[in-house]
Motif scaffolding. Sequence first.
Motif, PDB file in Angstrom:
ATOM      1  N   GLU A  70      50.262  45.957  40.361  1.00  0.00           N
ATOM      2  CA  GLU A  70      49.495  45.459  39.834  1.00  0.00           C
ATOM      3  C   GLU A  70      48.419  45.461  40.227  1.00  0.00           C
ATOM      4  N   TRP A  71      47.207  46.221  40.239  1.00  0.00           N
ATOM      5  CA  TRP A  71      46.546  46.141  41.263  1.00  0.00           C
ATOM      6  C   TRP A  71      45.382  44.778  40.544  1.00  0.00           C
ATOM      7  N   GLU A  72      44.870  43.677  42.469  1.00  0.00           N
ATOM      8  CA  GLU A  72      43.906  42.526  42.481  1.00  0.00           C
ATOM      9  C   GLU A  72      42.601  43.397  43.462  1.00  0.00           C
ATOM     10  N   ALA A  73      41.733  42.409  42.927  1.00  0.00           N
ATOM     11  CA  ALA A  73      40.595  42.289  42.861  1.00  0.00           C
ATOM     12  C   ALA A  73      39.484  41.493  43.683  1.00  0.00           C
ATOM     13  N   VAL A  74      38.483  41.556  44.062  1.00  0.00           N
ATOM     14  CA  VAL A  74      37.671  40.067  44.627  1.00  0.00           C
ATOM     15  C   VAL A  74      36.376  41.150  44.351  1.00  0.00           C
ATOM     16  N   ASN A 112      39.442  43.787  32.611  1.00  0.00           N
ATOM     17  CA  ASN A 112      40.136  44.798  31.305  1.00  0.00           C
ATOM     18  C   ASN A 112      39.212  46.095  32.455  1.00  0.00           C
ATOM     19  N   TRP A 113      39.906  46.706  32.765  1.00  0.00           N
ATOM     20  CA  TRP A 113      40.232  48.110  32.809  1.00  0.00           C
ATOM     21  C   TRP A 113      40.487  49.347  32.654  1.00  0.00           C
ATOM     22  N   GLU A 114      40.346  50.112  31.739  1.00  0.00           N
ATOM     23  CA  GLU A 114      41.049  51.156  31.058  1.00  0.00           C
ATOM     24  C   GLU A 114      42.308  50.370  30.832  1.00  0.00           C
ATOM     25  N   ASN A 115      43.259  50.809  31.365  1.00  0.00           N
ATOM     26  CA  ASN A 115      44.302  50.005  30.958  1.00  0.00           C
ATOM     27  C   ASN A 115      44.936  48.710  31.332  1.00  0.00           C
TER      28      ASN A 115
END
Length: 270
Positions: free
Chosen positions: A24-28, A115-118
């Motif tokens: 799973e990705w995470e982002a800031v 929400n990015w792509e799937n």
Amino acid sequence: MKCWQSVLIIFVMLITANFANGEEWEAVFRPSESPSKVILPGEIFDGVIQLWPYVGSDDDAKKFLQLENHDFLGLFYIVSVDEIRQSENNAEVLELIVTAILKKNFSPTQFYIWNWENKNIPLKIKDLIIGKTEEVPPREYVILEQKVTSPFSLSFWPSIFVGSVAIVLLIFIAQRRMVSREKRKLEIKHRREVLKQLRQFRAVTRPGFESLYNQKEQLQRYIVGDGDFDQLIKKIAIIRYQKDWSKKDLNELRVLASKAEANLKRMYGI
């Protein structure tokens, strides 16, 4: 043996890559400036979105250009994606350098879902200082009582009278000037006609005096009450049918014509 070791290493690398892609990705998301300045709703600012772990290709990374001119989290508007790069500190961190607009006031929570792509990527907003716009207090208007003057009140009629008199005077003066101008034109025309007729008195022979007599009606429009002119016309009328005119008759006609011409010049000042 070495061949099997090489195959094993490649197999382990593929499994590691697949495992990384499956994570799973995470982002800031944070402003580029540090420390951040206060940003008000509607203001534009530079920001950076950091995403990890990212081991995709450059072509996959270019997909993030689709963020341009789109809403982001319902809180921001991404004007442009200016650069896509790997972080200098961590090769697994992908950085999106963006120009964004703050859409509204909000209080940052622990995380948001991007929400990015799937994928549903948990994202934190850090170092963003949002300034609250001051609400303008309602203004109080005081209506002062004012005295309204009716246009038909007694104090209003003197102004109407004075204005009307002034207008009438202006019209009268304008008309007088027009009449005076037209009268002047007629006088100039009249003087020209008189000068033209004066030439008729220069006759010294019988044909000249007969021509003068033939134009007596036209001359009489300009010569009124001149005894010398009347005597001249009468004298010509008496002798005009004689076969011959004597020198005495011609001299008498010349004297009368000279006097009539002098009277005409004196009358018109020419």
